[in-house]
Design a protein around this motif. Structure first.
Motif, short mmCIF file in Angstrom:
data_model
loop_
_atom_site.label_atom_id
_atom_site.label_comp_id
_atom_site.label_asym_id
_atom_site.label_seq_id
_atom_site.Cartn_x
_atom_site.Cartn_y
_atom_site.Cartn_z
N GLU A 19 0.84 -1.21 0.00
CA GLU A 19 0.00 0.00 0.00
C GLU A 19 0.88 1.26 0.00
O GLU A 19 0.63 2.21 -0.75
CB GLU A 19 -0.91 -0.04 1.23
N ALA A 20 1.92 1.27 0.83
CA ALA A 20 2.84 2.40 0.88
C ALA A 20 3.60 2.54 -0.44
O ALA A 20 3.81 3.65 -0.94
CB ALA A 20 3.82 2.23 2.04
N HIS A 21 3.98 1.43 -1.01
CA HIS A 21 4.70 1.42 -2.29
C HIS A 21 3.87 2.08 -3.39
O HIS A 21 4.36 2.95 -4.11
CB HIS A 21 5.04 -0.03 -2.65
N TYR A 22 2.60 1.67 -3.51
CA TYR A 22 1.75 2.25 -4.55
C TYR A 22 1.45 3.73 -4.27
O TYR A 22 1.34 4.53 -5.20
CB TYR A 22 0.46 1.46 -4.71
N MET A 37 9.41 4.63 1.42
CA MET A 37 8.59 4.02 2.47
C MET A 37 9.49 3.45 3.57
O MET A 37 10.65 3.09 3.31
CB MET A 37 7.72 2.91 1.89
N TYR A 38 8.96 3.41 4.77
CA TYR A 38 9.72 2.85 5.89
C TYR A 38 8.76 2.33 6.95
O TYR A 38 7.67 2.85 7.12
CB TYR A 38 10.69 3.88 6.48
N THR A 56 17.05 1.54 1.30
CA THR A 56 15.69 1.85 0.88
C THR A 56 14.86 0.58 0.85
O THR A 56 15.29 -0.43 0.28
CB THR A 56 15.71 2.49 -0.53
N PHE A 57 13.69 0.63 1.47
CA PHE A 57 12.78 -0.50 1.44
C PHE A 57 12.05 -0.51 0.11
O PHE A 57 11.55 0.52 -0.34
CB PHE A 57 11.77 -0.42 2.58
N CYS A 58 12.02 -1.67 -0.53
CA CYS A 58 11.34 -1.84 -1.80
C CYS A 58 10.37 -3.02 -1.69
O CYS A 58 10.50 -3.85 -0.81
CB CYS A 58 12.36 -2.11 -2.90
N VAL A 59 9.42 -3.07 -2.61
CA VAL A 59 8.40 -4.12 -2.60
C VAL A 59 8.39 -4.83 -3.94
O VAL A 59 8.43 -4.19 -4.99
CB VAL A 59 7.00 -3.52 -2.33
#
Length: 80
Positions: A19-22, A37-38, A56-59
């Motif tokens: 959800e944060a990614h989008y 996002m974190y 960096t957090f990625c999805v």
């Protein structure tokens, strides 16, 4: 760590990383502002204009898995 008081209660809360990614992608498309996002100590995910020092957090959009990219250039490429 989870369910502690949020240090940034005014920020939008996202229940899952995808959800944060989008949301970050939408903001970048609409406004041209890159968002990172974190996970927050409160258990939610937030967005920030500033990349995290640890990476960096990625999805993965296919399965929703989260991974940490330590190279900021590679992180931007994987989010794009």
């Amino acid at each position: 760590m989870e369910n502690e008081e949020c240090r940034t209660p005014s920020k939008v809360k996202y229940a899952i990383p995808l959800e944060a990614h989008y949301a970050a992608k939408r903001i970048e498309l609409e406004f041209g502002s890159v968002q990172y996002m974190y996970p927050c100590q409160c258990g939610w995910w937030h967005l920030s204009k500033t990349p995290r020092r640890q990476g960096t957090f990625c999805v993965n959009e296919e399965d929703g898995s989260v991974y940490l990219v330590r190279d900021s250039k590679a992180a931007q490429e994987s989010q794009g």
